[in-house]
Design an enzyme around this catalytic site. Structure first.
Site, PDB file in Angstrom:
ATOM      1  N   PRO A   1      51.265  11.535  -4.019  1.00 20.44           N
ATOM      2  CA  PRO A   1      51.629  11.435  -2.680  1.00 20.44           C
ATOM      3  C   PRO A   1      50.436  11.420  -1.696  1.00 20.44           C
ATOM      4  CG  PRO A   1      52.793  13.263  -3.897  1.00 20.44           C
ATOM      5  CD  PRO A   1      51.591  12.654  -4.782  1.00 20.44           C
ATOM      6  N   GLU A   2      50.719  10.367  -0.772  1.00 23.06           N
ATOM      7  CA  GLU A   2      49.641  10.048   0.139  1.00 23.06           C
ATOM      8  C   GLU A   2      50.261  10.583   1.686  1.00 23.06           C
ATOM      9  OE1 GLU A   2      46.824   9.303  -0.855  1.00 23.06           O
ATOM     10  OE2 GLU A   2      47.147   8.426  -2.887  1.00 23.06           O
TER      11      GLU A   2
END
Length: 275
Positions: A2-3
């Protein structure tokens, strides 16, 4: 992993359900993720109200009455983490490591690889926490533009793609979004950062911002484990122009998309459009 877009989507999804709500308890099923979960966490946070939910880079920050002597919960989703809002009676599964219990819902941290983090910061100045103090500029902030990027990349011999993924310079621009931004800017991921001129830095900064905003609007990218707080999936990966499309024709020129390795990560690009 997850960014920035996935963490921002998670933040936006949690605010309507948790902002202003008091934590009634915490259930910690494992003592350690990437780092040790603070001992006595449940006792520290029980009874505190969540006044705000912020994001710094890829960290979610829950303000637990910090201005009144409480503190901050810092959440990082690591490689495979996700946050789900579930009913209080929902049984925990194998990789459900921590629950934050509220009156009407439970915030459940799921992390199969255990590379995430749940930390506690006492007091009001969360920016001084060691995990946040060294982070770079926010790419959606007013301060991030082409002039800033130009100044920050002077005399940098490293290729631009891995540099964009360095959280000490810019936070949250992960592999997918760096590849897509460079394609839209027409810049080769192999080009030395210091050899990109001012005008092209302006184009690249705008491409980074628009790519991240489009990803947030699409609910992020669900490539492996990431899901929204309601269990839904992001769909930005379905609209990628180069990422994970090696061997397919470039949508602009028809040249086949290539893949190489940079800093241990796969880089996708068009050798004709990106110079």
């Amino acid at each position: 992993m997850p960014e920035l877009p996935e963490v921002e989507v998670s933040r936006q999804g949690l605010i309507p359900h948790l902002s202003g709500q008091r934590i009634l308890g915490a259930v910690v099923r494992t003592p350690k993720l990437r780092q040790d979960i603070p001992r006595g966490l449940a006792a520290r946070i029980t009874g505190l109200r969540v006044d705000a939910i912020r994001r710094r880079g890829k960290y979610l920050l829950l303000d637990c009455e910090s201005a009144a002597g409480g503190g901050w919960l810092l959440l990082h989703l690591g490689m495979s983490g996700s946050l789900r809002l579930v009913l209080p009676a929902t049984p925990a599964q194998k990789h459900d490591h921590v629950d934050l219990v509220f009156a009407q819902t439970v915030l459940r941290l799921r992390d199969p690889r255990r590379f995430g983090a749940l930390l506690w910061h006492e007091g009001g100045q969360v920016e001084s926490h060691p995990m946040l103090a060294a982070l770079g500029i926010e790419p959606l902030s007013d301060g991030f533009d082409g002039d800033w990027l130009y100044a920050a990349t002077r005399r940098r011999r490293v290729a631009i793609k891995p540099l964009l993924m360095d959280g000490r310079l810019v936070v949250g621009v992960g592999n997918i979004y760096a590849a897509e931004s460079l394609f839209h800017a027409g810049i080769s991921p192999l080009r030395a950062a210091g050899r990109i001129g001012r005008e092209r830095c302006r184009v690249l900064a705008a491409a980074i911002r628009s790519t991240l905003e489009a990803a947030i609007a699409a609910g992020g990218s669900s490539v492996r484990d990431y899901v929204h707080s309601d269990g839904g999936a992001g769909c930005f990966q379905l609209s990628c122009t180069v990422y994970d499309r090696q061997g397919e024709p470039c949508p602009t020129c028809g040249e086949l998309i290539r893949v190489i390795r940079q800093a241990g990560r796969s880089t996708f690009y068009c050798p004709r459009c990106q110079r």
